[in-house]
Design an enzyme around this catalytic site. Sequence first.
Site, PDB file in Angstrom:
ATOM      1  N   LYS A  24       0.863  -1.180   0.000  1.00  0.00           N
ATOM      2  CA  LYS A  24       0.000   0.000   0.000  1.00  0.00           C
ATOM      3  C   LYS A  24       0.901   1.231   0.000  1.00  0.00           C
ATOM      4  O   LYS A  24       1.654   1.452   0.935  1.00  0.00           O
ATOM      5  CB  LYS A  24      -0.898  -0.007   1.238  1.00  0.00           C
ATOM      6  CG  LYS A  24      -1.952   1.071   1.197  1.00  0.00           C
ATOM      7  CD  LYS A  24      -2.978   0.872   2.303  1.00  0.00           C
ATOM      8  CE  LYS A  24      -4.186   1.751   2.101  1.00  0.00           C
ATOM      9  NZ  LYS A  24      -3.859   3.174   1.960  1.00  0.00           N
ATOM     10  N   ARG A  29      -4.649   8.400  -4.143  1.00  0.00           N
ATOM     11  CA  ARG A  29      -5.373   7.486  -5.026  1.00  0.00           C
ATOM     12  C   ARG A  29      -5.673   8.223  -6.318  1.00  0.00           C
ATOM     13  O   ARG A  29      -6.076   9.395  -6.283  1.00  0.00           O
ATOM     14  CB  ARG A  29      -6.668   7.031  -4.345  1.00  0.00           C
ATOM     15  CG  ARG A  29      -7.442   5.966  -5.112  1.00  0.00           C
ATOM     16  CD  ARG A  29      -6.691   4.647  -5.078  1.00  0.00           C
ATOM     17  NE  ARG A  29      -7.417   3.582  -5.756  1.00  0.00           N
ATOM     18  CZ  ARG A  29      -8.320   2.801  -5.158  1.00  0.00           C
ATOM     19  NH1 ARG A  29      -8.630   2.992  -3.894  1.00  0.00           N
ATOM     20  NH2 ARG A  29      -8.906   1.832  -5.835  1.00  0.00           N
ATOM     21  N   ARG A  44      -9.684  10.734  -6.296  1.00  0.00           N
ATOM     22  CA  ARG A  44     -10.774   9.860  -5.844  1.00  0.00           C
ATOM     23  C   ARG A  44     -12.103  10.612  -5.753  1.00  0.00           C
ATOM     24  O   ARG A  44     -13.152  10.001  -5.731  1.00  0.00           O
ATOM     25  CB  ARG A  44     -10.420   9.226  -4.504  1.00  0.00           C
ATOM     26  CG  ARG A  44     -10.129  10.238  -3.411  1.00  0.00           C
ATOM     27  CD  ARG A  44      -9.649   9.541  -2.159  1.00  0.00           C
ATOM     28  NE  ARG A  44     -10.671   8.638  -1.627  1.00  0.00           N
ATOM     29  CZ  ARG A  44     -10.417   7.631  -0.800  1.00  0.00           C
ATOM     30  NH1 ARG A  44      -9.185   7.382  -0.433  1.00  0.00           N
ATOM     31  NH2 ARG A  44     -11.381   6.881  -0.341  1.00  0.00           N
ATOM     32  N   GLU A  78      -1.846   4.752  -7.576  1.00  0.00           N
ATOM     33  CA  GLU A  78      -1.494   5.714  -6.540  1.00  0.00           C
ATOM     34  C   GLU A  78      -0.437   6.656  -7.112  1.00  0.00           C
ATOM     35  O   GLU A  78       0.507   6.221  -7.769  1.00  0.00           O
ATOM     36  CB  GLU A  78      -0.943   4.959  -5.317  1.00  0.00           C
ATOM     37  CG  GLU A  78      -0.815   5.788  -4.062  1.00  0.00           C
ATOM     38  CD  GLU A  78      -2.061   5.751  -3.163  1.00  0.00           C
ATOM     39  OE1 GLU A  78      -3.048   5.058  -3.510  1.00  0.00           O
ATOM     40  OE2 GLU A  78      -2.035   6.435  -2.121  1.00  0.00           O
ATOM     41  N   GLU A 172       3.446   2.088   4.076  1.00  0.00           N
ATOM     42  CA  GLU A 172       2.229   2.450   4.787  1.00  0.00           C
ATOM     43  C   GLU A 172       1.465   1.205   5.233  1.00  0.00           C
ATOM     44  O   GLU A 172       0.796   1.218   6.260  1.00  0.00           O
ATOM     45  CB  GLU A 172       1.333   3.307   3.881  1.00  0.00           C
ATOM     46  CG  GLU A 172       0.115   3.861   4.590  1.00  0.00           C
ATOM     47  CD  GLU A 172      -0.990   4.289   3.632  1.00  0.00           C
ATOM     48  OE1 GLU A 172      -0.726   4.417   2.426  1.00  0.00           O
ATOM     49  OE2 GLU A 172      -2.111   4.488   4.108  1.00  0.00           O
ATOM     50  N   ARG A 188     -16.795  -0.289  -0.600  1.00  0.00           N
ATOM     51  CA  ARG A 188     -15.821  -0.875   0.302  1.00  0.00           C
ATOM     52  C   ARG A 188     -16.107  -2.368   0.338  1.00  0.00           C
ATOM     53  O   ARG A 188     -17.224  -2.774   0.634  1.00  0.00           O
ATOM     54  CB  ARG A 188     -15.942  -0.268   1.702  1.00  0.00           C
ATOM     55  CG  ARG A 188     -14.688  -0.420   2.519  1.00  0.00           C
ATOM     56  CD  ARG A 188     -14.691   0.445   3.751  1.00  0.00           C
ATOM     57  NE  ARG A 188     -14.488   1.879   3.500  1.00  0.00           N
ATOM     58  CZ  ARG A 188     -13.326   2.444   3.175  1.00  0.00           C
ATOM     59  NH1 ARG A 188     -12.253   1.692   3.042  1.00  0.00           N
ATOM     60  NH2 ARG A 188     -13.240   3.737   2.998  1.00  0.00           N
ATOM     61  N   LYS A 194      -7.199  -3.996   3.601  1.00  0.00           N
ATOM     62  CA  LYS A 194      -5.943  -3.266   3.853  1.00  0.00           C
ATOM     63  C   LYS A 194      -5.484  -3.496   5.279  1.00  0.00           C
ATOM     64  O   LYS A 194      -6.288  -3.559   6.213  1.00  0.00           O
ATOM     65  CB  LYS A 194      -6.104  -1.772   3.566  1.00  0.00           C
ATOM     66  CG  LYS A 194      -7.102  -1.034   4.428  1.00  0.00           C
ATOM     67  CD  LYS A 194      -7.097   0.466   4.104  1.00  0.00           C
ATOM     68  CE  LYS A 194      -8.287   1.152   4.764  1.00  0.00           C
ATOM     69  NZ  LYS A 194      -8.427   2.566   4.390  1.00  0.00           N
ATOM     70  N   ASP A 426      40.542   3.270  -4.187  1.00  0.00           N
ATOM     71  CA  ASP A 426      40.468   3.988  -2.913  1.00  0.00           C
ATOM     72  C   ASP A 426      41.402   5.190  -3.008  1.00  0.00           C
ATOM     73  O   ASP A 426      42.617   5.052  -2.974  1.00  0.00           O
ATOM     74  CB  ASP A 426      40.906   3.034  -1.791  1.00  0.00           C
ATOM     75  CG  ASP A 426      40.647   3.631  -0.417  1.00  0.00           C
ATOM     76  OD1 ASP A 426      40.126   4.768  -0.343  1.00  0.00           O
ATOM     77  OD2 ASP A 426      40.977   2.966   0.580  1.00  0.00           O
ATOM     78  N   ASP A 428      42.719   8.110  -1.361  1.00  0.00           N
ATOM     79  CA  ASP A 428      42.822   8.692  -0.030  1.00  0.00           C
ATOM     80  C   ASP A 428      43.935   9.728   0.003  1.00  0.00           C
ATOM     81  O   ASP A 428      45.106   9.377   0.048  1.00  0.00           O
ATOM     82  CB  ASP A 428      43.106   7.563   0.970  1.00  0.00           C
ATOM     83  CG  ASP A 428      42.694   7.960   2.376  1.00  0.00           C
ATOM     84  OD1 ASP A 428      41.979   8.975   2.519  1.00  0.00           O
ATOM     85  OD2 ASP A 428      43.102   7.266   3.319  1.00  0.00           O
TER      86      ASP A 428
END
Length: 577
Positions: A24, A29, A44, A78, A172, A188, A194, A426, A428
């Site tokens: 999710k 949405r 939505r 989404e 989420e 729904r 969910k 590397d 340095d």
Amino acid sequence: MWKPMLPRLVNEAPSGNEWIYQVKYDGFRCGLQWTDQDITLWSRNGHDLSHSFPEIISWCQQHTSRFQAYLPLFLDGELIITITAYRTDFEQIQKRSRIKKNINQFSQNRPATFVAFDLLESKAQSLRKKSFSTRDQLLSTILEGLTGRIRKAPTFEKLDSILEVVDIHQAEGMVAKQKKATYTEGKRSNTWLKIKNFRTISGIVTNWNTENDYFTLRYYHNETLCILGKCKNGLEQGEKETLTTFFKRYGQKVNGTTWELDPSVCMDINCLSAEDQELREPVFHQFRFDINPTDCNQLTIDQGLAQFPSTVNLSRLEKELFPTVTKLNYLCYLRWIAPFMLPGLKDRRLTLIRFPDGVHEHSFYQKHLSDYAPSFIQTISNNDGEMDILCQDLQSLIWFGNHGGLEFHVPFNKINKADPEEIVFDLDPPSLDQFFIAVRAAHLIKEMMEHQGFTPLVKTSGRTGLQVHIPIENMTYDETRVLMEATAKVLVDSDPDHFTIERLKKNRGKRLYIDYVQHAPGKTIIAPYSTRATDEATVATPLYWNEVTETLDPRKFTIHTIPTRIKEKGCPFNSMI
DNA sequence: GGATGTT
DNA sequence: AACATCCAACGCTAG
DNA sequence: CTAGCG
């Protein structure tokens, strides 16, 4: 007008092979309607979002040929701004939707993504009566391989594997969908469930607003009471009566609508976040008569929000591991960075440098398993029959962190493979004053390597240098050694005043030592996003090449700045995630 | 940081 | 009970 | 040759 099908909220995910799972995503949405004439993003509530997200529209237009065969098309999904493939930044998308000016600039710097998780129409045919599995398969064929502004939300067959993803990315939550579920618009449904990935934190109830029935929660920061946020939902009738009765009996009425109570009643709240005096999606969980108001403080709240693995016992969280950085601060950093850091540790023998009492105290290396280590720490035996440790998952990372492991070093090859995964130069410099030489060397190596068809990456070492990572395939250590030695010699010939392969320190002067000897079996290098044991809590940080300039200050990359940096710019080693 | 060994 | 010790390994150098 | 160093 399209109305989204809605999932029902439940506490636990159903299992069994009639179910399939999706992450999710925390965003808006959105329905994407794509006809021969135009492309529209619907919210939505039926609002047209297209003008706020021009990058999605223009991306679609550029890829029309890819989709032509399926038009007209309607995708349910989404709208998100990504941090990782599964972690999103809700605050960013919320800001974006409110912006009126400079939309183009925002859409370039931090483009939004449409993650499609369902397909309602294809070739003008409604698929709503088809099963979710059928729609999902067709959606896969349409979106297969796309990684741009439109992506498909992956589906997971196994509950365990999606739970692991949701956990590590602190997503989420997840949605379980019945494979045979039809698309019931605007309803729904019990065929979509969910499950929220709630953080649980404890707060002190101090106010009751009788007008809207909101309770204000607070916590202690040092000695002062600060606002955590407000909560209204989740209390059962009896619990609510208990609380309001308590307010009327022991509290004071401060104005017409608000009661106030001295700190005494604590409760656990489930929420998605707690920032800036605001809780996101707070739900009452339970009263906590077993704790004191002073137990509701920054320490316990940070801990609750971090969602540390329950398998790890954390200890001495207030101890300073770096100046001004407590062990809890450090563990919170590790928790946040895990999805970026673990890929660099996976399947590589770990050399850990531990500082149980902080960077100024005694330290030691560890690469074999402590005999008291929990069984989830994975190991692989080496040639001497000793158990080398691996850091394959979040709980291992946090366990090592709790043991004062501040530096994570890994070899160039993965376990069960003799050949290195990458070449690493590397670079340095003898001191920070000579940092510009490392910058110069990095760019010269980049040019040479790109000329030979490689794609070099660059990161800070977390101390004073730069490290150029060059992913390779099918090269032995002997072969990489030849290539590195040749490259080093070209560098020295081109600028002998600044570069050297002189092994004796006293003969190097202020030149940069190009050490190709250290790229060999058994040698290790600091892993991306590991801290270094410095006063600043510096981090070995992947960079974009355009950041590698003489004004670059490697000391600016610390555990204080890296999460913000990644939220804003993403991770330059993206291919590793 | 924690187990184990030594004073 | 207080305190010490261990927790990598490899090349190099001075003695 | 080995203890010590990095």
